[in-house]
Design a protein around this motif. Structure first.
Motif, PDB file in Angstrom:
ATOM      1  N   THR A 122       0.888  -1.168   0.000  1.00  0.00           N
ATOM      2  CA  THR A 122       0.000   0.000   0.000  1.00  0.00           C
ATOM      3  C   THR A 122       0.928   1.219   0.000  1.00  0.00           C
ATOM      4  O   THR A 122       2.152   1.069   0.150  1.00  0.00           O
ATOM      5  N   PRO A 123       0.376   2.419  -0.115  1.00  0.00           N
ATOM      6  CA  PRO A 123       1.253   3.595  -0.060  1.00  0.00           C
ATOM      7  C   PRO A 123       1.998   3.705   1.278  1.00  0.00           C
ATOM      8  O   PRO A 123       2.964   4.456   1.401  1.00  0.00           O
ATOM      9  N   ARG A 124       1.547   2.937   2.285  1.00  0.00           N
ATOM     10  CA  ARG A 124       2.189   3.020   3.612  1.00  0.00           C
ATOM     11  C   ARG A 124       3.319   2.009   3.801  1.00  0.00           C
ATOM     12  O   ARG A 124       3.984   1.998   4.837  1.00  0.00           O
ATOM     13  N   THR A 125       3.501   1.129   2.838  1.00  0.00           N
ATOM     14  CA  THR A 125       4.529   0.095   2.990  1.00  0.00           C
ATOM     15  C   THR A 125       5.916   0.733   3.023  1.00  0.00           C
ATOM     16  O   THR A 125       6.264   1.532   2.154  1.00  0.00           O
ATOM     17  N   LYS A 126       6.722   0.360   4.039  1.00  0.00           N
ATOM     18  CA  LYS A 126       8.056   0.933   4.182  1.00  0.00           C
ATOM     19  C   LYS A 126       9.172  -0.104   4.015  1.00  0.00           C
ATOM     20  O   LYS A 126      10.297   0.239   3.658  1.00  0.00           O
ATOM     21  N   ALA A 127       8.842  -1.355   4.350  1.00  0.00           N
ATOM     22  CA  ALA A 127       9.916  -2.353   4.347  1.00  0.00           C
ATOM     23  C   ALA A 127       9.347  -3.751   4.127  1.00  0.00           C
ATOM     24  O   ALA A 127       8.152  -3.992   4.320  1.00  0.00           O
ATOM     25  N   ILE A 128      10.246  -4.632   3.711  1.00  0.00           N
ATOM     26  CA  ILE A 128       9.927  -6.065   3.581  1.00  0.00           C
ATOM     27  C   ILE A 128      10.874  -6.799   4.523  1.00  0.00           C
ATOM     28  O   ILE A 128      12.091  -6.564   4.484  1.00  0.00           O
ATOM     29  N   VAL A 129      10.309  -7.644   5.369  1.00  0.00           N
ATOM     30  CA  VAL A 129      11.174  -8.475   6.220  1.00  0.00           C
ATOM     31  C   VAL A 129      11.090  -9.904   5.712  1.00  0.00           C
ATOM     32  O   VAL A 129      10.014 -10.518   5.742  1.00  0.00           O
ATOM     33  N   VAL A 130      12.199 -10.411   5.210  1.00  0.00           N
ATOM     34  CA  VAL A 130      12.215 -11.800   4.751  1.00  0.00           C
ATOM     35  C   VAL A 130      12.729 -12.676   5.890  1.00  0.00           C
ATOM     36  O   VAL A 130      13.559 -12.239   6.682  1.00  0.00           O
ATOM     37  N   VAL A 131      12.225 -13.898   5.963  1.00  0.00           N
ATOM     38  CA  VAL A 131      12.705 -14.864   6.962  1.00  0.00           C
ATOM     39  C   VAL A 131      13.207 -16.080   6.200  1.00  0.00           C
ATOM     40  O   VAL A 131      12.445 -16.692   5.442  1.00  0.00           O
TER      41      VAL A 131
END
Ligand SMILES: Cc1ncc(COP(=O)(O)O)c(C=O)c1O
Length: 385
Positions: A122-131
């Motif tokens: 969304t426009p609010r997405t700041k980061a992706i955390v992969v595991v």
């Protein structure tokens, strides 16, 4: 229980010079954080991982918290992550006021399904955390390309993935930040312990400040300034020297430890291959040569069969375990996060997954005993069925 000795799920091992280094740390006269053993561990890790800078922390959770502060996420921001993970992946960001957005996993690796990331943005997405579950790599090329196209940060929760690789590169050293764990259940251990890998040099100075209670003490210790002062937010994230002494001894044996764990993996795979061919269980697709042999998992048909298998093994002195209760279905996950789409694979896998015992001194005979018990369980189930 039969007359056999008990086989725990995990067992920490002394592998080299742990006692010697702990004694040396004490003799050095200072056992607080920021000492010689911490530096030696960091240099070792930088060399081994080909990483620009590694900052040791007292846990992977601490490293994730540092990454969340460095990413400057706050209230209203969203962070995309798998639901099939440990609470720390999410709490680090929830502590900053951000919202975890949970996406589903791939059925082959049980890692975040990279094809679902864009749909959860969304426009609010700041980061992706992969595991990197079980020390097996996420599809980092696709994920880094997406992040770059949308100007997002990538944080690798490589808690389980120390010394695993993706196309020749160390996991944790690919995203903007990587976080690894040395908790006693991991491959390389120090009781509690972790590290933040800072792959973008632009974040380094602030990372050092955050780790040192918001002060520029690291620069002061290096003789770059004549006093240190409060500069920013932060916390106390350095490990003490006794822990670092223990860790250095483990790091020196890290390749040997991972090779041994990979051999145990291969032995399990061989022992259970026929059961998988007959469709009674599902094993991970890849043989995992690039992985560090952290977890050996298998999938059974459903939750009641899993309870049956775990109970059967327990009665034979074998402690096999399940894994995560998905975050989206947990009380805090429902309070602080939201689903970023359907989570069918996550729901199915989390009810069917079994992890078999895996530790350094697990012998060939132990492995044979465990695989035989698994085979016997399915044979007896067939007879009863
Ligand atoms: C995926 C994942 N992230 C984070 C952590 C937290 O690691 P630590 O116990 O070092 O804080 C774990 C621990 O098991 C984990 O599995």
């Amino acid at each position: 229980m039969t007359g056999n000795t008990y086989l725990p799920f995990a067992r920490p091992a002394i592998v080299g010079r742990e006692f010697e280094y702990i004694a040396e740390a004490i003799r050095n006269g200072s056992i607080a954080g920021g000492g010689l053993f911490m530096q030696r561990c960091e240099q070792w890790l930088e060399r081994q991982l080909g990483a620009r800078r590694v900052l040791l922390t007292h846990s992977c959770t601490a490293a994730l918290e540092m990454a969340a502060i460095l990413a400057r996420v706050g209230p209203g921001d969203e962070v995309i992550m798998p639901s099939f993970t440990f609470s720390s992946t999410a709490t680090a960001f929830v502590l900053r006021g951000a919202t975890p957005v949970f996406i589903d996993i791939r059925p082959d690796t049980l890692n975040m399904d990279e094809r679902l990331i864009e749909g959860a943005m969304t426009p609010r997405t700041k980061a992706i955390v992969v595991v990197h579950y079980a020390g097996v790599a996420c599809e980092m090329d696709a994920i880094m390309a997406l992040a770059s196209a949308h100007e997002l940060l990538v944080i690798e929760d490589a808690a389980q993935a120390h010394l695993s690789r993706y196309k020749g590169r160390a996991l944790g050293a690919i995203g903007h930040f990587g976080c690894i764990s040395f908790h006693e259940t991991k491959n390389i251990i120090s009781g509690e312990g972790g590290a933040l890998i800072v792959n973008d040099p632009g974040y380094l100075e602030r990372a050092e400040i955050i780790r040192e209670k918001g002060t520029d003490r690291s620069r002061f210790f290096r003789g770059e300034i004549d006093k240190y002062t409060w500069q920013d937010i932060g916390s106390s994230y350095c490990p003490g020297e006794i822990v670092c002494g223990f860790l250095l001894a483990q790091l020196e044996q890290a390749e040997v430890i991972c090779a041994k764990r990979r051999a145990i993996h291969d032995a399990y795979r061989e022992g259970l291959a026929d059961l998988a061919t007959r469709g009674r269980i599902t094993l991970p697709d890849a043989k995992g040569d690039d992985a560090n042999g952290h977890i050996f998992w298998l999938l059974v048909d459903d939750e009641s069969q899993r309870t049956g298998l775990l109970t059967y093994l327990r009665a034979r002195g074998i402690h096999a375990v399940f894994h995560y209760v998905p975050l989206h279905s947990s009380p805090a996950g429902q309070r602080f996060g939201r689903a970023g789409g359907r989570l069918d694979v996550t729901n199915s896998v989390s009810a069917r997954l079994v992890r078999l015992p895996l530790y350094l001194d697990l012998s060939r005979d132990d492995i044979a005993r465990i695989t035989t018990a698994v085979l016997d369980f399915f044979d007896s189930a067939k007879e009863q069925g």
